[in-house]
Design a protein around this motif. Structure first.
Motif, PDB file in Angstrom:
ATOM      1  N   SER A 302     -30.192 -60.078  30.296  1.00  0.00           N
ATOM      2  CA  SER A 302     -29.935 -59.094  29.249  1.00  0.00           C
ATOM      3  C   SER A 302     -30.041 -59.746  27.881  1.00  0.00           C
ATOM      4  CB  SER A 302     -28.532 -58.485  29.413  1.00  0.00           C
ATOM      5  OG  SER A 302     -28.387 -57.856  30.670  1.00  0.00           O
ATOM      6  N   GLY A 303     -30.835 -59.122  27.009  1.00  0.00           N
ATOM      7  CA  GLY A 303     -30.931 -59.549  25.617  1.00  0.00           C
ATOM      8  C   GLY A 303     -30.368 -58.461  24.733  1.00  0.00           C
ATOM      9  N   TYR A 304     -29.333 -58.791  23.963  1.00  0.00           N
ATOM     10  CA  TYR A 304     -28.682 -57.796  23.106  1.00  0.00           C
ATOM     11  C   TYR A 304     -28.948 -58.128  21.643  1.00  0.00           C
ATOM     12  CZ  TYR A 304     -25.155 -54.863  20.902  1.00  0.00           C
ATOM     13  OH  TYR A 304     -24.525 -53.936  20.102  1.00  0.00           O
ATOM     14  N   PHE A 305     -29.265 -57.101  20.865  1.00  0.00           N
ATOM     15  CA  PHE A 305     -29.590 -57.256  19.450  1.00  0.00           C
ATOM     16  C   PHE A 305     -28.756 -56.247  18.655  1.00  0.00           C
ATOM     17  CE2 PHE A 305     -33.152 -58.160  22.162  1.00  0.00           C
ATOM     18  CZ  PHE A 305     -33.708 -59.324  21.667  1.00  0.00           C
ATOM     19  N   ARG A 306     -28.053 -56.729  17.663  1.00  0.00           N
ATOM     20  CA  ARG A 306     -27.193 -55.867  16.849  1.00  0.00           C
ATOM     21  C   ARG A 306     -27.733 -55.803  15.425  1.00  0.00           C
ATOM     22  NH1 ARG A 306     -22.034 -53.830  16.899  1.00  0.00           N
ATOM     23  NH2 ARG A 306     -20.958 -53.697  14.889  1.00  0.00           N
ATOM     24  N   ASP A 307     -27.833 -54.583  14.899  1.00  0.00           N
ATOM     25  CA  ASP A 307     -28.307 -54.372  13.524  1.00  0.00           C
ATOM     26  C   ASP A 307     -29.597 -55.142  13.272  1.00  0.00           C
ATOM     27  OD1 ASP A 307     -26.229 -52.661  12.802  1.00  0.00           O
ATOM     28  OD2 ASP A 307     -24.916 -54.312  12.239  1.00  0.00           O
ATOM     29  N   THR A 308     -30.584 -54.924  14.120  1.00  0.00           N
ATOM     30  CA  THR A 308     -31.852 -55.628  13.993  1.00  0.00           C
ATOM     31  C   THR A 308     -32.947 -54.683  13.536  1.00  0.00           C
ATOM     32  OG1 THR A 308     -33.304 -57.195  15.115  1.00  0.00           O
ATOM     33  CG2 THR A 308     -32.650 -55.250  16.375  1.00  0.00           C
ATOM     34  N   GLY A 309     -34.034 -55.261  12.996  1.00  0.00           N
ATOM     35  CA  GLY A 309     -35.141 -54.473  12.507  1.00  0.00           C
ATOM     36  C   GLY A 309     -35.073 -54.273  11.006  1.00  0.00           C
ATOM     37  N   PRO A 310     -36.206 -53.962  10.382  1.00  0.00           N
ATOM     38  CA  PRO A 310     -37.534 -53.833  10.976  1.00  0.00           C
ATOM     39  C   PRO A 310     -38.048 -55.181  11.516  1.00  0.00           C
ATOM     40  CG  PRO A 310     -37.439 -52.790   8.811  1.00  0.00           C
ATOM     41  CD  PRO A 310     -36.204 -53.629   8.955  1.00  0.00           C
ATOM     42  N   GLY A 311     -38.905 -55.085  12.520  1.00  0.00           N
ATOM     43  CA  GLY A 311     -39.466 -56.274  13.138  1.00  0.00           C
ATOM     44  C   GLY A 311     -39.663 -56.049  14.619  1.00  0.00           C
ATOM     45  N   LEU A 312     -39.747 -57.150  15.370  1.00  0.00           N
ATOM     46  CA  LEU A 312     -39.896 -57.073  16.812  1.00  0.00           C
ATOM     47  C   LEU A 312     -38.752 -57.830  17.472  1.00  0.00           C
ATOM     48  CD1 LEU A 312     -43.014 -57.159  15.558  1.00  0.00           C
ATOM     49  CD2 LEU A 312     -43.574 -57.068  17.977  1.00  0.00           C
ATOM     50  N   ALA A 313     -38.131 -57.196  18.461  1.00  0.00           N
ATOM     51  CA  ALA A 313     -37.034 -57.810  19.200  1.00  0.00           C
ATOM     52  C   ALA A 313     -37.369 -57.730  20.678  1.00  0.00           C
ATOM     53  CB  ALA A 313     -35.710 -57.090  18.915  1.00  0.00           C
ATOM     54  N   GLY A 314     -37.214 -58.850  21.388  1.00  0.00           N
ATOM     55  CA  GLY A 314     -37.565 -58.795  22.790  1.00  0.00           C
ATOM     56  C   GLY A 314     -37.267 -60.076  23.537  1.00  0.00           C
ATOM     57  N   ILE A 315     -37.840 -60.172  24.725  1.00  0.00           N
ATOM     58  CA  ILE A 315     -37.628 -61.320  25.610  1.00  0.00           C
ATOM     59  C   ILE A 315     -38.978 -61.862  26.063  1.00  0.00           C
ATOM     60  CG2 ILE A 315     -36.683 -62.062  27.838  1.00  0.00           C
ATOM     61  CD1 ILE A 315     -34.521 -59.955  27.539  1.00  0.00           C
ATOM     62  N   ALA A 316     -39.179 -63.160  25.865  1.00  0.00           N
ATOM     63  CA  ALA A 316     -40.389 -63.843  26.341  1.00  0.00           C
ATOM     64  C   ALA A 316     -40.094 -64.436  27.712  1.00  0.00           C
ATOM     65  CB  ALA A 316     -40.802 -64.942  25.369  1.00  0.00           C
ATOM     66  N   VAL A 317     -41.074 -64.347  28.612  1.00  0.00           N
ATOM     67  CA  VAL A 317     -40.908 -64.821  29.981  1.00  0.00           C
ATOM     68  C   VAL A 317     -41.977 -65.867  30.290  1.00  0.00           C
ATOM     69  CG1 VAL A 317     -40.969 -64.183  32.434  1.00  0.00           C
ATOM     70  CG2 VAL A 317     -39.893 -62.656  30.762  1.00  0.00           C
ATOM     71  N   GLU A 318     -41.541 -67.012  30.842  1.00  0.00           N
ATOM     72  CA  GLU A 318     -42.457 -68.053  31.289  1.00  0.00           C
ATOM     73  C   GLU A 318     -42.297 -68.243  32.793  1.00  0.00           C
ATOM     74  OE1 GLU A 318     -42.124 -71.661  29.005  1.00  0.00           O
ATOM     75  OE2 GLU A 318     -41.520 -70.553  27.204  1.00  0.00           O
ATOM     76  N   TRP A 319     -43.433 -68.312  33.489  1.00  0.00           N
ATOM     77  CA  TRP A 319     -43.419 -68.468  34.940  1.00  0.00           C
ATOM     78  C   TRP A 319     -43.837 -69.882  35.324  1.00  0.00           C
ATOM     79  CZ3 TRP A 319     -41.534 -64.300  37.531  1.00  0.00           C
ATOM     80  CH2 TRP A 319     -41.573 -63.058  36.883  1.00  0.00           C
ATOM     81  N   ASN A 320     -43.476 -70.309  36.518  1.00  0.00           N
ATOM     82  CA  ASN A 320     -43.930 -71.598  37.037  1.00  0.00           C
ATOM     83  C   ASN A 320     -45.434 -71.543  37.311  1.00  0.00           C
ATOM     84  OD1 ASN A 320     -41.455 -72.966  37.077  1.00  0.00           O
ATOM     85  ND2 ASN A 320     -40.853 -71.872  38.929  1.00  0.00           N
TER      86      ASN A 320
END
Length: 320
Positions: A302-320
């Motif tokens: 879970s990624g939580y963002f409070r009072d964010t933006g304008p912009g991009l908010a998210g989660i980056a994923v790296e695999w083996n």
């Protein structure tokens, strides 16, 4: 040269004029450039003065996408004056009643502000085709984002199989009766096969797609026009069976969002090597916030963002 080594009187004419009669974001941007500080170094100098502020906030302030809130932000603005060696109160007076705008009526960022290359123009064209150009009163900016909750399910082949979104909004004025949802598929996505299914609070209207850039804009219709200040909750699911390895997800926020929660559900037999919560000012910019996230025993992060933006908010994923 470090702050404190140069006299405040040695200001270039353009900066001096901006401090006398300009807008806060313009004066701040010129002052930062004049002192030759990166946002990371500026943030570090503020921290030494006991003021802790995120790089994303500094970025929003200097780009005019967010205004410091009075009186809460006054200590931070005075600290900026000190670090940037500006005359006392020279920035403070620029965030007074003369330039401040009500939070609910600040102009939303354009897609050009947030997306690199031609993608911003493509998204704006798709929205314009649905009558939701940024200047339109039917634009999403008529809805204040109080809470957004995205849930994405990834299967054991590392493919996204379900994307569910719930939004809690408040009407900024009388009249909004729809929301335009934009979905950007990952490279290789078959956007013509992507399906959007509504649940509560909305129904599907018109759909526009741009296959070459894996992008789709969907009109979500409400049952009636909302009254000013009315709270409206709606949700929908996106089914994308393009069989593309999931790289992570970033929500593009044209306006400030009070609460954003992004949750990823991984298959227990296919867990990623690394998961990082990130905030970016633009899609082609380095993160202004980055934090590694854990996965619980059920495969949920879970990624939580409070009072964010304008912009991009998210989660980056790296695999083996």
């Amino acid at each position: 040269m470090e702050p404190g080594r140069r006299g405040a009187g040695e200001l270039p004419p353009e900066l001096g004029e901006a401090l006398r009669s300009g807008e806060f974001h313009h004066a701040l941007r010129l002052a930062i450039a004049h002192r030759g500080l990166s946002l990371a170094r500026l943030r570090a100098h503020l921290a030494l003065r006991g003021v802790h502020i995120g790089q994303s906030t500094l970025s929003y302030w200097q780009r005019g996408l967010r205004q410091p809130e009075v009186p809460k932000a006054l200590p931070a603005v005075r600290a900026l004056e000190s670090v940037l060696q500006l005359p006392a109160d020279s920035l403070v007076v620029l965030i007074g009643p003369r330039t401040a705008r009500p939070r609910g009526h600040q102009a939303a960022a354009s897609f050009h502000d947030l997306r690199s290359g031609e993608m911003g123009a493509i998204v704006e064209q798709l929205m314009s085709d649905l009558g939701a150009a940024p200047a339109s009163r039917q634009s999403n900016s008529d809805l204040e984002m109080l809470s957004v909750h995205d849930q994405i399910t990834i299967d054991e082949q590392k493919h996204q199989v379900k994307f569910r979104t719930r939004l809690v909004t408040r009407a900024r004025r009388h009249g909004p009766d729809r929301y335009v949802a934009v979905y950007n598929g990952d490279p290789g996505c078959r956007i013509d096969d992507v399906e959007l299914i509504t649940a509560e609070g909305c129904r599907v209207g018109r759909i526009r797609r741009h296959p070459a850039r894996e992008t789709m804009a969907t009109e979500l219709l409400f049952d009636r026009k909302l009254a000013e200040g009315e709270i409206h909750v709606f949700c929908f699911e996106i089914h994308d069976n393009s069989a593309v390895t999931f790289p992570g997800y970033y929500r593009m926020l044209r306006d400030q969002c009070a609460s954003y929660l992004l949750q990823l559900q991984f298959a227990p037999t296919a867990m990623p090597a690394r998961i990082t919560r990130e905030v970016r000012a633009r899609d082609d910019a380095l993160p202004v916030e980055a934090e590694e996230l854990p996965c619980d025993t059920g495969g949920v992060t879970s990624g939580y963002f409070r009072d964010t933006g304008p912009g991009l908010a998210g989660i980056a994923v790296e695999w083996n």
